[in-house]
Enzyme design. Structure first.
Site, PDB file in Angstrom:
ATOM      1  N   PRO A   7       1.442  16.604  11.391  1.00 48.38           N
ATOM      2  CA  PRO A   7       1.491  17.807  10.542  1.00 48.38           C
ATOM      3  C   PRO A   7       2.205  17.547   9.210  1.00 48.38           C
ATOM      4  O   PRO A   7       2.835  16.508   9.035  1.00 48.38           O
ATOM      5  CB  PRO A   7       2.282  18.804  11.398  1.00 48.38           C
ATOM      6  CG  PRO A   7       3.058  17.984  12.350  1.00 48.38           C
ATOM      7  CD  PRO A   7       2.332  16.686  12.545  1.00 48.38           C
ATOM      8  N   VAL A   8       2.110  18.518   8.283  1.00 48.71           N
ATOM      9  CA  VAL A   8       2.813  18.385   6.992  1.00 48.71           C
ATOM     10  C   VAL A   8       3.781  19.547   6.796  1.00 48.71           C
ATOM     11  O   VAL A   8       4.095  19.919   5.661  1.00 48.71           O
ATOM     12  CB  VAL A   8       1.821  18.287   5.802  1.00 48.71           C
ATOM     13  CG1 VAL A   8       1.129  16.947   5.790  1.00 48.71           C
ATOM     14  CG2 VAL A   8       0.825  19.427   5.801  1.00 48.71           C
ATOM     15  N   ASP A   9       4.266  20.119   7.900  1.00 51.43           N
ATOM     16  CA  ASP A   9       5.148  21.283   7.817  1.00 51.43           C
ATOM     17  C   ASP A   9       6.424  21.003   7.010  1.00 51.43           C
ATOM     18  O   ASP A   9       6.937  21.890   6.327  1.00 51.43           O
ATOM     19  CB  ASP A   9       5.508  21.785   9.219  1.00 51.43           C
ATOM     20  CG  ASP A   9       6.103  20.688  10.097  1.00 51.43           C
ATOM     21  OD1 ASP A   9       5.487  19.609  10.191  1.00 51.43           O
ATOM     22  OD2 ASP A   9       7.192  20.886  10.662  1.00 51.43           O
ATOM     23  N   LYS A  16       0.837  -1.216   0.000  1.00 51.40           N
ATOM     24  CA  LYS A  16       0.000   0.000   0.000  1.00 51.40           C
ATOM     25  C   LYS A  16       0.865   1.258   0.000  1.00 51.40           C
ATOM     26  O   LYS A  16       0.659   2.165  -0.799  1.00 51.40           O
ATOM     27  CB  LYS A  16      -0.901  -0.011   1.238  1.00 51.40           C
ATOM     28  CG  LYS A  16      -1.594   1.307   1.493  1.00 51.40           C
ATOM     29  CD  LYS A  16      -2.505   1.242   2.699  1.00 51.40           C
ATOM     30  CE  LYS A  16      -1.863   1.593   4.008  1.00 51.40           C
ATOM     31  NZ  LYS A  16      -1.559   3.012   4.231  1.00 51.40           N
ATOM     32  N   CYS A  45      -5.316  13.028  13.040  1.00 50.19           N
ATOM     33  CA  CYS A  45      -5.952  11.740  12.789  1.00 50.19           C
ATOM     34  C   CYS A  45      -5.839  10.946  14.071  1.00 50.19           C
ATOM     35  O   CYS A  45      -5.165  11.381  15.009  1.00 50.19           O
ATOM     36  CB  CYS A  45      -5.325  11.024  11.609  1.00 50.19           C
ATOM     37  SG  CYS A  45      -3.709  10.394  11.954  1.00 50.19           S
ATOM     38  N   ARG A 101      -8.693  -0.673   4.555  1.00 48.80           N
ATOM     39  CA  ARG A 101      -7.811   0.362   3.998  1.00 48.80           C
ATOM     40  C   ARG A 101      -6.445  -0.219   3.640  1.00 48.80           C
ATOM     41  O   ARG A 101      -5.772   0.300   2.754  1.00 48.80           O
ATOM     42  CB  ARG A 101      -7.593   1.481   5.027  1.00 48.80           C
ATOM     43  CG  ARG A 101      -8.800   2.360   5.252  1.00 48.80           C
ATOM     44  CD  ARG A 101      -8.430   3.535   6.135  1.00 48.80           C
ATOM     45  NE  ARG A 101      -7.112   4.021   5.761  1.00 48.80           N
ATOM     46  CZ  ARG A 101      -6.211   4.481   6.619  1.00 48.80           C
ATOM     47  NH1 ARG A 101      -6.492   4.553   7.896  1.00 48.80           N
ATOM     48  NH2 ARG A 101      -5.040   4.894   6.193  1.00 48.80           N
ATOM     49  N   ASP A 132       4.377   0.533  12.263  1.00 51.74           N
ATOM     50  CA  ASP A 132       3.216  -0.176  11.697  1.00 51.74           C
ATOM     51  C   ASP A 132       3.149  -1.643  12.139  1.00 51.74           C
ATOM     52  O   ASP A 132       2.191  -2.343  11.790  1.00 51.74           O
ATOM     53  CB  ASP A 132       3.239  -0.086  10.160  1.00 51.74           C
ATOM     54  CG  ASP A 132       2.850   1.303   9.667  1.00 51.74           C
ATOM     55  OD1 ASP A 132       2.421   2.126  10.484  1.00 51.74           O
ATOM     56  OD2 ASP A 132       2.976   1.561   8.445  1.00 51.74           O
TER      57      ASP A 132
HETATM   58  C1  UD1 Z   1       4.039   6.869   6.577  1.00 50.38           C
HETATM   59  C2  UD1 Z   1       3.236   5.608   6.319  1.00 50.38           C
HETATM   60  C3  UD1 Z   1       2.654   5.069   7.624  1.00 50.38           C
HETATM   61  C4  UD1 Z   1       3.753   4.898   8.668  1.00 50.38           C
HETATM   62  C5  UD1 Z   1       4.566   6.173   8.818  1.00 50.38           C
HETATM   63  C6  UD1 Z   1       5.767   6.003   9.736  1.00 50.38           C
HETATM   64  C7  UD1 Z   1       2.453   6.007   4.052  1.00 50.38           C
HETATM   65  C8  UD1 Z   1       1.300   6.270   3.152  1.00 50.38           C
HETATM   66  N1  UD1 Z   1       2.176   5.939   5.368  1.00 50.38           N
HETATM   67  O1  UD1 Z   1       3.139   7.849   7.066  1.00 50.38           O
HETATM   68  O2  UD1 Z   1       2.032   3.806   7.355  1.00 50.38           O
HETATM   69  O3  UD1 Z   1       3.150   4.604   9.922  1.00 50.38           O
HETATM   70  O4  UD1 Z   1       5.068   6.599   7.539  1.00 50.38           O
HETATM   71  O5  UD1 Z   1       6.579   4.972   9.288  1.00 50.38           O
HETATM   72  O6  UD1 Z   1       3.565   5.811   3.603  1.00 50.38           O
HETATM   73  N2  UD1 Z   1       5.832  14.755  10.848  1.00 50.38           N
HETATM   74  C9  UD1 Z   1       5.909  16.099  11.115  1.00 50.38           C
HETATM   75  N3  UD1 Z   1       5.892  16.971  10.061  1.00 50.38           N
HETATM   76  C10 UD1 Z   1       5.787  16.565   8.775  1.00 50.38           C
HETATM   77  C11 UD1 Z   1       5.697  15.193   8.510  1.00 50.38           C
HETATM   78  C12 UD1 Z   1       5.723  14.303   9.555  1.00 50.38           C
HETATM   79  O7  UD1 Z   1       5.989  16.510  12.289  1.00 50.38           O
HETATM   80  O8  UD1 Z   1       5.767  17.418   7.865  1.00 50.38           O
HETATM   81  C13 UD1 Z   1       5.875  13.775  11.960  1.00 50.38           C
HETATM   82  C14 UD1 Z   1       4.581  12.981  12.095  1.00 50.38           C
HETATM   83  O9  UD1 Z   1       3.626  13.655  12.869  1.00 50.38           O
HETATM   84  C15 UD1 Z   1       5.067  11.704  12.755  1.00 50.38           C
HETATM   85  C16 UD1 Z   1       6.472  11.534  12.149  1.00 50.38           C
HETATM   86  O10 UD1 Z   1       6.852  12.810  11.656  1.00 50.38           O
HETATM   87  O11 UD1 Z   1       5.168  11.879  14.133  1.00 50.38           O
HETATM   88  C17 UD1 Z   1       6.565  10.518  11.038  1.00 50.38           C
HETATM   89  O12 UD1 Z   1       5.534  10.759  10.102  1.00 50.38           O
HETATM   90  P1  UD1 Z   1       5.652  10.400   8.550  1.00 50.38           P
HETATM   91  O13 UD1 Z   1       6.855   9.581   8.314  1.00 50.38           O
HETATM   92  O14 UD1 Z   1       5.478  11.654   7.768  1.00 50.38           O
HETATM   93  O15 UD1 Z   1       4.378   9.491   8.361  1.00 50.38           O
HETATM   94  P2  UD1 Z   1       3.551   9.384   7.046  1.00 50.38           P
HETATM   95  O16 UD1 Z   1       4.460   9.654   5.895  1.00 50.38           O
HETATM   96  O17 UD1 Z   1       2.300  10.152   7.167  1.00 50.38           O
END
Ligand code: UD1
Length: 417
Positions: A123-125, A22, A117, A397, A305
């Site tokens: 966040p996506v910062d 996925k 969620c 999902r 995961d």
């Molecule tokens: C991806 C996986 C998810 C997995 C996760 C961690 C996909 C579709 N999903 O999620 O199954 O559990 O990696 O291995 O690939 N963060 C920030 N700012 C950002 C981005 C992330 O603070 O801009 C933080 C998040 O809140 C979290 C951590 O970084 O605490 C890791 O998140 P991230 O690796 O981004 O997870 P996803 O890519 O959403």
């Protein structure tokens, strides 16, 4: 709403085929936005999240066909709607993955902010900061990210934390940027490498994917390709843990152990015997199941995961295990449900202490997120009596044909409305 009914006490045995990943398929499908030529993607898993992503891409204007073998062709010659609406992003956070490629190809994108969620704030910062460093103008208004850039420029980006989709978004954007982008502190997850391999087959110049420094030399245009998505290491890990916890013997097909080192090492510590080849894994659990301590962290360390599934294993293993979750701040929601099945677990902050008990008891439980749902299915398989799991849409999902696969391994499981 659908539920799963499981009669526990079965030792899983037999063969199971592991589906496409996925977390690799979702970004790879988004890569179609980077070219006006056709992509053919094979081994795309049949999952709700994939359906949501295909719908989103259709809304944006991508022409899509899916054949019976789940080969998907995508042509993004004319993008009509440069928007990822709230309704879609809220059901699947990975929708943020259209931001980088859409902006790089068209110079414009409007994407709903994913918001919080169940498992954490997420966040996506880092996605935004990286694109701004490449020259994008980004405004956030009314819950939407508005991004514009006449031309993205290559730059060195040091990411504040390791983010999987953040790395993927920036890597895709950088393929069409002017000049060279260097992503430091990049995610090393195998799914990032799989996406990079797909992009390379489209003509991108990417070096170092799979390490924490990725270099991308921008090119003028990308072209068509045929690409096969890697096997799902988390699905494989889930079946391995289910086999060990149930004292069974299973042959996994379509996956090797190369992306599963941390998981295999912990399974070996539990007492499971594991053999493997390039695209198969055999696991057999005989004798005492030992508990294992672990700490989740970015790849190649133990994956978040797989945390919930190993918690179920520990709940019926010999001894006491300490589990530390370092990636997401609220990823112990399965604990309350497992306790209702007789598990002995204490949580303090991001640490769970699991005292193994002789057995779990079937109960009515509620799934709260994707991997928590998988853990409840595992718990139901090893528990005494009947377990009914509510809100199983989370499971759909991320796990392809889950009941069929478990039935094939001897589990007594059925879906009811
Ligand atoms: C991806 C996986 C998810 C997995 C996760 C961690 C996909 C579709 N999903 O999620 O199954 O559990 O990696 O291995 O690939 N963060 C920030 N700012 C950002 C981005 C992330 O603070 O801009 C933080 C998040 O809140 C979290 C951590 O970084 O605490 C890791 O998140 P991230 O690796 O981004 O997870 P996803 O890519 O959403």
């Amino acid at each position: 709403m659908q539920k799963l009914v499981i009669h526990g006490g079965t030792r899983l045995s037999g063969e199971v085929f592991i589906s496409g990943a996925k977390n690799a398929a979702l970004p790879i499908l988004c890569a179609c936005l980077l070219t006006n030529e056709t992509l053919r993607i094979e081994n795309v898993p049949h999952l709700k999240d994939v359906g949501v992503m295909l719908n989103l891409l259709k809304t944006i204007g991508v022409n899509i066909t899916v054949d019976k073998k789940l080969g998907t062709t995508l042509t993004a010659s004319h993008l009509s709607e440069l928007v990822a609406p709230y309704e879609m992003v809220k059901t699947m956070r990975a929708a943020i993955l259209v931001l980088g490629p859409m902006l790089a190809r068209t110079g414009e994108a409007k994407i709903s902010l994913p918001g919080g969620c169940a498992i954490g704030l997420r966040p996506v910062d880092q996605h935004i900061k990286g694109l701004q460093a490449m020259g994008a103008e980004i405004n956030i208004r009314h819950g939407y990210i508005y991004a514009r850039a006449k031309q993205l420029n290559g730059v060195r980006i040091v990411m504040d934390m390791v983010t999987v989709t953040g790395t993927e978004n920036l890597m895709m954007a950088a393929t069409l940027a002017h000049g060279t982008t260097i992503l430091e502190n990049a995610a090393r997850e195998p799914e990032v490498k799989d996406l990079a391999n797909c992009l390379i087959s489209m003509g991108a110049k990417i070096y170092g994917a799979g390490s924490d420094v990725i270099t991308i030399e921008g090119v003028k245009a990308l072209h068509s390709t045929i690409y096969n998505v890697m096997a799902d290491r988390i699905e494989a890990g889930t079946f391995l843990v289910a086999t060990a916890a149930s004292g069974g013997k299973v042959h996994l097909k379509g996956v090797g152990t190369d992306t599963l080192d941390a998981v295999i090492s912990k399974l070996t510590q539990t007492g499971a015997a594991i053999k493997s080849g390039k695209d198969w894994i055999d696991i057999e659990m005989k004798g005492i199941l030992n508990s294992v301590n672990f700490r989740t962290a970015p790849y190649p360390a133990f994956p978040t995961d797989m945390q919930a599934q190993f918690m179920v294993l520990n709940s019926v293993a010999k001894g006491t295990a300490i589990i530390t979750e370092t990636i997401f701040e609220n990823r112990f929601m399965h604990v309350q449900e497992l306790k209702r099945m007789g598990a002995h677990i204490e949580v303090e902050g991001n640490t769970a202490v699991v005292h193994g008990v002789n057995s779990l008891d079937g109960a009515n439980v509620m799934a709260t997120d994707l991997r928590a749902s998988a853990s409840l299915v595992l718990a139901g398989i090893i528990a005494k009596g009947e377990t009914i799991i509510d809100r199983i849409y989370h499971l759909d999902r991320g796990y392809e044909f889950i009941e069929d696969k478990l039935l094939q391994l001897g589990a007594k499981i059925k879906r009811i409305n």
